[in-house]
Design a protein around this motif. Structure first.
Motif, PDB file in Angstrom:
ATOM      1  N   LYS A 168       0.888  -1.205   0.034  1.00  0.00           N
ATOM      2  CA  LYS A 168       0.040   0.006  -0.246  1.00  0.00           C
ATOM      3  C   LYS A 168       0.929   1.340  -0.025  1.00  0.00           C
ATOM      4  O   LYS A 168       0.646   2.348  -0.431  1.00  0.00           O
ATOM      5  CB  LYS A 168      -0.970  -0.009   1.229  1.00  0.00           C
ATOM      6  CG  LYS A 168      -1.989  -0.962   0.987  1.00  0.00           C
ATOM      7  CD  LYS A 168      -3.394  -0.696   1.877  1.00  0.00           C
ATOM      8  CE  LYS A 168      -4.412  -1.780   1.644  1.00  0.00           C
ATOM      9  NZ  LYS A 168      -5.045  -2.327   2.709  1.00  0.00           N
ATOM     10  N   GLY A 184      -2.833  -9.453  -2.394  1.00  0.00           N
ATOM     11  CA  GLY A 184      -3.917 -10.543  -2.117  1.00  0.00           C
ATOM     12  C   GLY A 184      -3.260 -11.721  -0.987  1.00  0.00           C
ATOM     13  O   GLY A 184      -3.944 -12.519  -0.844  1.00  0.00           O
ATOM     14  N   TRP A 190      -1.410  -8.601   3.004  1.00  0.00           N
ATOM     15  CA  TRP A 190      -2.165  -7.511   2.174  1.00  0.00           C
ATOM     16  C   TRP A 190      -3.582  -7.526   2.897  1.00  0.00           C
ATOM     17  O   TRP A 190      -4.234  -6.367   2.989  1.00  0.00           O
ATOM     18  CB  TRP A 190      -2.442  -7.939   0.823  1.00  0.00           C
ATOM     19  CG  TRP A 190      -3.380  -7.236  -0.024  1.00  0.00           C
ATOM     20  CD1 TRP A 190      -4.541  -7.237  -0.192  1.00  0.00           C
ATOM     21  CD2 TRP A 190      -3.106  -5.759  -0.604  1.00  0.00           C
ATOM     22  NE1 TRP A 190      -5.378  -6.263  -1.030  1.00  0.00           N
ATOM     23  CE2 TRP A 190      -4.072  -5.372  -1.098  1.00  0.00           C
ATOM     24  CE3 TRP A 190      -1.878  -4.973  -0.383  1.00  0.00           C
ATOM     25  CZ2 TRP A 190      -4.113  -4.039  -1.864  1.00  0.00           C
ATOM     26  CZ3 TRP A 190      -1.936  -3.767  -1.227  1.00  0.00           C
ATOM     27  CH2 TRP A 190      -3.211  -3.488  -1.777  1.00  0.00           C
ATOM     28  N   ARG A 191      -4.129  -8.732   3.294  1.00  0.00           N
ATOM     29  CA  ARG A 191      -5.545  -8.653   3.666  1.00  0.00           C
ATOM     30  C   ARG A 191      -5.597  -8.401   5.306  1.00  0.00           C
ATOM     31  O   ARG A 191      -6.571  -8.162   5.602  1.00  0.00           O
ATOM     32  CB  ARG A 191      -6.208  -9.970   3.413  1.00  0.00           C
ATOM     33  CG  ARG A 191      -6.482  -9.906   1.877  1.00  0.00           C
ATOM     34  CD  ARG A 191      -7.244 -11.477   1.734  1.00  0.00           C
ATOM     35  NE  ARG A 191      -6.617 -12.511   2.435  1.00  0.00           N
ATOM     36  CZ  ARG A 191      -6.425 -13.395   1.401  1.00  0.00           C
ATOM     37  NH1 ARG A 191      -6.718 -13.338   0.158  1.00  0.00           N
ATOM     38  NH2 ARG A 191      -5.302 -14.439   1.848  1.00  0.00           N
ATOM     39  N   GLY A 225      -6.084  -6.848   8.509  1.00  0.00           N
ATOM     40  CA  GLY A 225      -6.666  -5.642   9.039  1.00  0.00           C
ATOM     41  C   GLY A 225      -5.699  -4.873  10.015  1.00  0.00           C
ATOM     42  O   GLY A 225      -5.393  -5.443  10.924  1.00  0.00           O
ATOM     43  N   TYR A 250      -9.046   0.884  -4.252  1.00  0.00           N
ATOM     44  CA  TYR A 250      -9.037  -0.638  -4.202  1.00  0.00           C
ATOM     45  C   TYR A 250     -10.506  -1.219  -4.317  1.00  0.00           C
ATOM     46  O   TYR A 250     -11.259  -0.639  -3.789  1.00  0.00           O
ATOM     47  CB  TYR A 250      -8.343  -0.917  -2.820  1.00  0.00           C
ATOM     48  CG  TYR A 250      -6.866  -0.643  -2.793  1.00  0.00           C
ATOM     49  CD1 TYR A 250      -5.966  -1.139  -3.347  1.00  0.00           C
ATOM     50  CD2 TYR A 250      -6.563   0.363  -1.657  1.00  0.00           C
ATOM     51  CE1 TYR A 250      -4.675  -0.621  -3.254  1.00  0.00           C
ATOM     52  CE2 TYR A 250      -5.205   0.701  -1.459  1.00  0.00           C
ATOM     53  CZ  TYR A 250      -4.345   0.329  -2.503  1.00  0.00           C
ATOM     54  OH  TYR A 250      -2.912   0.566  -2.404  1.00  0.00           O
ATOM     55  N   CYS A 251     -10.514  -2.209  -4.725  1.00  0.00           N
ATOM     56  CA  CYS A 251     -11.722  -2.820  -5.167  1.00  0.00           C
ATOM     57  C   CYS A 251     -12.436  -3.178  -3.941  1.00  0.00           C
ATOM     58  O   CYS A 251     -11.571  -3.835  -2.878  1.00  0.00           O
ATOM     59  CB  CYS A 251     -11.428  -4.245  -5.871  1.00  0.00           C
ATOM     60  SG  CYS A 251     -12.816  -4.905  -6.228  1.00  0.00           S
ATOM     61  N   GLY A 252     -13.777  -2.907  -3.842  1.00  0.00           N
ATOM     62  CA  GLY A 252     -14.425  -3.109  -2.522  1.00  0.00           C
ATOM     63  C   GLY A 252     -14.689  -4.567  -2.589  1.00  0.00           C
ATOM     64  O   GLY A 252     -15.274  -5.104  -1.306  1.00  0.00           O
ATOM     65  N   CYS A 279     -12.687  -7.634  -3.872  1.00  0.00           N
ATOM     66  CA  CYS A 279     -11.487  -8.265  -3.620  1.00  0.00           C
ATOM     67  C   CYS A 279     -10.130  -7.613  -2.895  1.00  0.00           C
ATOM     68  O   CYS A 279      -9.206  -8.376  -2.624  1.00  0.00           O
ATOM     69  CB  CYS A 279     -10.985  -9.222  -4.715  1.00  0.00           C
ATOM     70  SG  CYS A 279     -10.403  -8.116  -6.167  1.00  0.00           S
ATOM     71  N   THR A 280     -10.342  -6.268  -2.542  1.00  0.00           N
ATOM     72  CA  THR A 280      -9.280  -5.635  -2.062  1.00  0.00           C
ATOM     73  C   THR A 280      -7.910  -5.249  -2.740  1.00  0.00           C
ATOM     74  O   THR A 280      -7.309  -4.438  -2.357  1.00  0.00           O
ATOM     75  CB  THR A 280      -8.920  -6.092  -0.799  1.00  0.00           C
ATOM     76  OG1 THR A 280      -7.955  -7.175  -0.847  1.00  0.00           O
ATOM     77  CG2 THR A 280      -9.957  -6.520   0.204  1.00  0.00           C
ATOM     78  N   CYS A 315      -8.082  -7.131 -10.600  1.00  0.00           N
ATOM     79  CA  CYS A 315      -9.293  -8.036 -10.165  1.00  0.00           C
ATOM     80  C   CYS A 315      -9.207  -9.257 -10.776  1.00  0.00           C
ATOM     81  O   CYS A 315     -10.146 -10.108 -10.525  1.00  0.00           O
ATOM     82  CB  CYS A 315     -10.618  -7.220 -10.318  1.00  0.00           C
ATOM     83  SG  CYS A 315     -10.842  -6.201  -9.205  1.00  0.00           S
ATOM     84  N   CYS A 339     -16.385  -8.129  -8.718  1.00  0.00           N
ATOM     85  CA  CYS A 339     -15.466  -7.087  -8.700  1.00  0.00           C
ATOM     86  C   CYS A 339     -15.992  -6.123  -9.927  1.00  0.00           C
ATOM     87  O   CYS A 339     -16.096  -4.924  -9.965  1.00  0.00           O
ATOM     88  CB  CYS A 339     -13.997  -7.356  -9.137  1.00  0.00           C
ATOM     89  SG  CYS A 339     -13.402  -8.590  -7.709  1.00  0.00           S
TER      90      CYS A 339
END
Lengths: 195, 199
Positions: free
Chosen positions: A80, A186, A190-191, A193, B20-22, B24-25, B31, B40
């Motif tokens: 990010k 991904g 990345w995911r 929180g 960022y995609c809501g 798949c983030t 996507c 997506c």
């Protein structure tokens, strides 16, 4: 590195002296970040550290992940942050066919970089280092250097990791692994929180 | 998707803001690798129509696939299909689990007229127990904590008899939980064990 989903852990505030030394090591590792450093790490901001499995640490500022570190290795930027300051990190580019492998956590192999869609550094030198008109980094990168991986036809970076082979050698050999254990879009980190 | 590479704008004074995609983030341009392409796409069309045009327009797609050999394209398509199927399966499983799991709100007698309320089963709905506990505490102005239960797992223990209120609150706040899946139990026999667990 973070193929599996991570569990968020409690964050702890860092001492200002630790913050200062972090800032220093950031600047030595990524000299190109110098113009932005005050924006990344404001002097007054309270940086927090989150302990992750496998002795990794993630540095978070106001809920925004900035950097992570495994053991006491070199700091690596969170993707990010790379997206926010793409010009601050040396980068290579992979071709289209390699994206799906990188995004499923595979080791980045040389053919993805040496093919027509890939971009390895040109090694022309020149100041300041950056991307030339052919989208190649102007300085050859050494083994062990942190590097950002961009992708053909995409704007944003897709992975970040350490080179296990100098870019010059990669060009000569044209095969074998180039980056192992990267942090990619991904993955668990990345995911994670960080709020 | 054009030729503009991010790093070509050095010296930019401020940080870029990336959408960022809501679903798949990932950044929307990635996507297609996220496994939930359909969703997506829908999301992007709704939330960022301009960006949708850039990424999913016919020309962009053509340009993207032109550089790959036919065989590689086929392989990639197959891979994407597999991934999508996987994602769908996972989602189905999650939905199944949600439909089958029950939230139990238990009133435990502590001391004749004093009660605590134990809520278990919330984790199946993807809720963070610690955060929910904090909310309960705030909402009902009582002590609320996450405790381990002897049979493994965790539950939220709220001080005071607030079972009905909790049910209402859960239904209102977390729409994922169907009303039929909330169960109210009045527990007297397990008094001692529960007290020990809560302590």
């Amino acid at each position: 590195m973070f193929k599996k989903d991570l569990q968020g852990a409690p964050k702890s505030k860092l001492k200002s002296s630790v913050q200062r030394s972090l800032r220093q090591s950031l600047l030595t590792t990524y000299p190109l970040l110098a113009p932005y450093i005050d924006e990344i790490l404001p002097k007054k901001g309270s940086l927090e550290a989150m302990k992750l499995p496998d002795r990794a640490t993630l540095y978070v500022l106001d809920g925004e992940p900035l950097f992570f570190q495994v053991d006491t290795n070199t700091l690596l930027p969170h993707l990010k942050l790379v997206h926010r300051f793409p010009a601050g990190f040396p980068s290579i580019r992979i071709d289209r066919g390699a994206i799906r492998f990188v995004l499923s956590g595979a080791t980045l192999m040389a053919p993805g970089l040496t093919s027509p869609g890939g971009r390895l550094p040109s090694g022309k030198g020149g100041e300041p280092e950056g991307l030339d008109e052919d989208d190649r980094w102007t300085r050859e990168l050494e083994k062990g250097e942190p590097v950002v991986v961009r992708a053909e036809g995409k704007t944003e970076a897709c992975a970040v990791g350490f080179l296990v082979e100098g870019t010059k050698l990669v060009k000569e050999k044209g095969k074998g692994p180039v980056i192992e254990d990267a942090h990619y879009l991904g993955d668990g980190l990345w995911r994670l929180g960080t709020e | 998707m054009a030729d503009t590479e991010t790093a070509e704008a050095p010296g930019e004074p401020q940080s870029r803001h990336v959408v960022y995609c809501g679903v798949c983030t990932l950044p929307p341009e990635y996507c297609e690798y996220g496994g939930t392409v359909k969703k997506c796409q829908e999301w992007l069309q709704r939330a960022q129509p301009a960006l949708y045009q850039v990424i999913w327009s016919a020309e962009a797609l053509e340009a993207a696939t032109a550089s790959l050999s036919v065989e590689a394209q086929k392989r990639a398509a197959k891979d994407a299909q597999k991934k999508a199927a996987q994602a769908e399966k996972a989602e189905q499983k999650q939905a199944d689990r949600m439909a089958n799991s029950v939230v139990t709100i238990k009133r435990v007698e502590r001391n004749k007229r004093k009660f605590v309320t134990a809520v278990s089963g919330l984790e199946a709905f993807g809720l963070d127990l610690k955060k929910v506990a904090k909310e309960f505490g705030k909402k009902f102005a009582t002590g609320s904590s996450v405790t381990k239960v002897p049979s493994g797992g965790e539950e939220i223990v709220v001080q005071g008899d607030v079972s009905d209120e909790i049910e209402e609150f859960l239904l209102e706040k977390y729409k994922d939980i169907p009303e039929d899946n909330i169960e109210l139990v009045d527990d007297k026999k397990l008094k001692k064990a529960a007290a020990a667990a809560a302590a």
